[in-house]
Motif scaffolding. Sequence first.
Motif, PDB file in Angstrom:
ATOM      1  N   ILE A 196      36.932  31.125  40.245  1.00 33.07           N
ATOM      2  CA  ILE A 196      37.867  31.800  41.184  1.00 33.07           C
ATOM      3  C   ILE A 196      38.805  31.016  41.890  1.00 33.07           C
ATOM      4  O   ILE A 196      39.773  31.126  42.319  1.00 33.07           O
ATOM      5  CB  ILE A 196      37.065  32.770  42.261  1.00 33.07           C
ATOM      6  CG1 ILE A 196      37.964  33.596  43.267  1.00 33.07           C
ATOM      7  CG2 ILE A 196      36.360  31.812  43.415  1.00 33.07           C
ATOM      8  CD1 ILE A 196      38.663  34.615  42.138  1.00 33.07           C
ATOM      9  N   ILE A 254      40.692  42.962  48.911  1.00 31.32           N
ATOM     10  CA  ILE A 254      40.903  44.364  48.388  1.00 31.32           C
ATOM     11  C   ILE A 254      42.325  44.916  48.975  1.00 31.32           C
ATOM     12  O   ILE A 254      42.906  45.565  48.035  1.00 31.32           O
ATOM     13  CB  ILE A 254      39.562  45.167  48.300  1.00 31.32           C
ATOM     14  CG1 ILE A 254      38.678  44.367  47.771  1.00 31.32           C
ATOM     15  CG2 ILE A 254      39.968  46.588  47.747  1.00 31.32           C
ATOM     16  CD1 ILE A 254      37.127  45.140  47.774  1.00 31.32           C
ATOM     17  N   PHE A 268      34.070  38.851  43.421  1.00 30.31           N
ATOM     18  CA  PHE A 268      32.724  39.516  43.835  1.00 30.31           C
ATOM     19  C   PHE A 268      31.622  38.905  43.004  1.00 30.31           C
ATOM     20  O   PHE A 268      30.248  38.931  43.454  1.00 30.31           O
ATOM     21  CB  PHE A 268      32.537  40.847  43.406  1.00 30.31           C
ATOM     22  CG  PHE A 268      33.438  41.576  44.525  1.00 30.31           C
ATOM     23  CD1 PHE A 268      32.534  42.010  45.639  1.00 30.31           C
ATOM     24  CD2 PHE A 268      34.757  42.200  44.573  1.00 30.31           C
ATOM     25  CE1 PHE A 268      33.223  42.911  46.672  1.00 30.31           C
ATOM     26  CE2 PHE A 268      35.195  42.927  45.303  1.00 30.31           C
ATOM     27  CZ  PHE A 268      34.548  43.121  46.496  1.00 30.31           C
ATOM     28  N   MET A 269      31.663  38.230  41.900  1.00 29.53           N
ATOM     29  CA  MET A 269      30.784  37.458  40.959  1.00 29.53           C
ATOM     30  C   MET A 269      30.425  36.164  41.615  1.00 29.53           C
ATOM     31  O   MET A 269      29.338  35.656  41.007  1.00 29.53           O
ATOM     32  CB  MET A 269      31.285  37.347  39.420  1.00 29.53           C
ATOM     33  CG  MET A 269      31.704  38.646  38.716  1.00 29.53           C
ATOM     34  SD  MET A 269      32.275  38.158  37.233  1.00 29.53           S
ATOM     35  CE  MET A 269      32.115  39.872  36.402  1.00 29.53           C
ATOM     36  N   ALA A 291      40.281  35.618  48.310  1.00 30.81           N
ATOM     37  CA  ALA A 291      39.401  35.296  47.197  1.00 30.81           C
ATOM     38  C   ALA A 291      39.010  33.890  47.234  1.00 30.81           C
ATOM     39  O   ALA A 291      37.609  33.529  47.028  1.00 30.81           O
ATOM     40  CB  ALA A 291      40.192  35.528  45.976  1.00 30.81           C
ATOM     41  N   VAL A 324      40.084  39.796  41.594  1.00 26.16           N
ATOM     42  CA  VAL A 324      39.244  40.480  42.708  1.00 26.16           C
ATOM     43  C   VAL A 324      37.867  40.775  42.085  1.00 26.16           C
ATOM     44  O   VAL A 324      36.856  40.591  42.911  1.00 26.16           O
ATOM     45  CB  VAL A 324      39.848  41.890  42.893  1.00 26.16           C
ATOM     46  CG1 VAL A 324      38.987  42.778  43.787  1.00 26.16           C
ATOM     47  CG2 VAL A 324      41.217  41.661  43.636  1.00 26.16           C
ATOM     48  N   ILE A 325      37.786  40.951  40.760  1.00 29.18           N
ATOM     49  CA  ILE A 325      36.318  41.090  40.261  1.00 29.18           C
ATOM     50  C   ILE A 325      35.485  39.877  40.071  1.00 29.18           C
ATOM     51  O   ILE A 325      34.340  39.978  40.410  1.00 29.18           O
ATOM     52  CB  ILE A 325      36.681  41.624  38.610  1.00 29.18           C
ATOM     53  CG1 ILE A 325      37.052  42.984  38.654  1.00 29.18           C
ATOM     54  CG2 ILE A 325      35.205  41.752  37.766  1.00 29.18           C
ATOM     55  CD1 ILE A 325      37.405  43.472  37.399  1.00 29.18           C
ATOM     56  N   VAL A 326      36.229  38.746  39.737  1.00 25.21           N
ATOM     57  CA  VAL A 326      35.677  37.382  39.704  1.00 25.21           C
ATOM     58  C   VAL A 326      35.234  36.931  41.117  1.00 25.21           C
ATOM     59  O   VAL A 326      34.202  36.230  41.141  1.00 25.21           O
ATOM     60  CB  VAL A 326      36.494  36.528  38.865  1.00 25.21           C
ATOM     61  CG1 VAL A 326      36.018  35.067  39.034  1.00 25.21           C
ATOM     62  CG2 VAL A 326      36.701  36.814  37.601  1.00 25.21           C
ATOM     63  N   LYS A 332      31.705  33.291  41.061  1.00 21.53           N
ATOM     64  CA  LYS A 332      32.132  32.160  40.161  1.00 21.53           C
ATOM     65  C   LYS A 332      32.819  31.042  40.643  1.00 21.53           C
ATOM     66  O   LYS A 332      33.861  31.308  41.450  1.00 21.53           O
ATOM     67  CB  LYS A 332      32.487  32.847  38.740  1.00 21.53           C
ATOM     68  CG  LYS A 332      31.724  33.935  38.146  1.00 21.53           C
ATOM     69  CD  LYS A 332      30.490  33.419  37.607  1.00 21.53           C
ATOM     70  CE  LYS A 332      29.653  34.525  37.035  1.00 21.53           C
ATOM     71  NZ  LYS A 332      28.471  33.965  36.358  1.00 21.53           N
ATOM     72  N   SER A 380      45.556  38.014  48.949  1.00 29.74           N
ATOM     73  CA  SER A 380      44.698  38.374  48.095  1.00 29.74           C
ATOM     74  C   SER A 380      43.911  37.153  47.691  1.00 29.74           C
ATOM     75  O   SER A 380      42.697  36.957  47.572  1.00 29.74           O
ATOM     76  CB  SER A 380      44.931  39.618  47.196  1.00 29.74           C
ATOM     77  OG  SER A 380      43.899  39.576  46.541  1.00 29.74           O
ATOM     78  N   PHE A 391      43.641  41.533  39.423  1.00 27.77           N
ATOM     79  CA  PHE A 391      42.740  42.506  39.312  1.00 27.77           C
ATOM     80  C   PHE A 391      41.469  41.667  38.922  1.00 27.77           C
ATOM     81  O   PHE A 391      40.474  41.984  39.424  1.00 27.77           O
ATOM     82  CB  PHE A 391      42.988  43.627  38.404  1.00 27.77           C
ATOM     83  CG  PHE A 391      41.935  44.514  38.083  1.00 27.77           C
ATOM     84  CD1 PHE A 391      41.586  45.362  39.267  1.00 27.77           C
ATOM     85  CD2 PHE A 391      41.421  44.899  36.876  1.00 27.77           C
ATOM     86  CE1 PHE A 391      40.447  46.328  38.899  1.00 27.77           C
ATOM     87  CE2 PHE A 391      40.229  45.523  36.744  1.00 27.77           C
ATOM     88  CZ  PHE A 391      39.719  46.325  37.651  1.00 27.77           C
ATOM     89  N   VAL A 392      41.693  40.941  37.705  1.00 27.31           N
ATOM     90  CA  VAL A 392      40.568  39.984  37.363  1.00 27.31           C
ATOM     91  C   VAL A 392      39.929  39.127  38.466  1.00 27.31           C
ATOM     92  O   VAL A 392      38.850  38.756  38.511  1.00 27.31           O
ATOM     93  CB  VAL A 392      41.015  39.219  36.035  1.00 27.31           C
ATOM     94  CG1 VAL A 392      40.027  38.164  35.719  1.00 27.31           C
ATOM     95  CG2 VAL A 392      41.267  40.066  34.936  1.00 27.31           C
TER      96      VAL A 392
END
Length: 172
Positions: free
Chosen positions: A108, A10, A102-103, A157, A98-100, A105, A153, A95-96
């Motif tokens: 990533i 992040i 946390f999911m 990830a 970072v969101i993925v 998946k 980043s 940004f996508v």
Amino acid sequence: MRVITLIFMILAFMIGGACAGVLFKNIENRMDGNDYSVVEKAQKQIDELKQAGIDVTKIDDPQAKASLELLEKVPPKWKVDYAGPLGMLVAFLAFVMVIVAFMKKEFIIKLSIIVGILGLLLWIISPDIPGGKYSGINPKTLSLIAFVGIAISSVCAFMSYKLYLKKTIVIA
């Protein structure tokens, strides 16, 4: 350990994504409204002198010297046209990512590699426009900062997903 990689992800995204996102405006401000029609006229003039057999580096014509200086100063049009939108695309994909992340998946892995490669491409194609007396950071330097942030980043990830897989294997 996964939490630490997510925190670094992040933080690195905030730096790299911000730099990649503002690259478009930075390049626009650096160009000072220079229209490429002036550059094309200067290139045409230099080409005509070369076709006439005149060595343009040794000519005393002030207009030809001004044209040569303009051609050296202004970056290629394709760099100016593509670097800004690519920077916004990289910021959005980061940004996508970072969101993925946390999911948890598997997607990533591919996304982090794509974002890293696009960040490198952004740095490569960014124009090197020197600044004036009161201007900000050079677009090439800004894209380098963006690339480093985006690369860190992306690695974080990628590693957060690998740590998640390692944790699920150990538990099972």
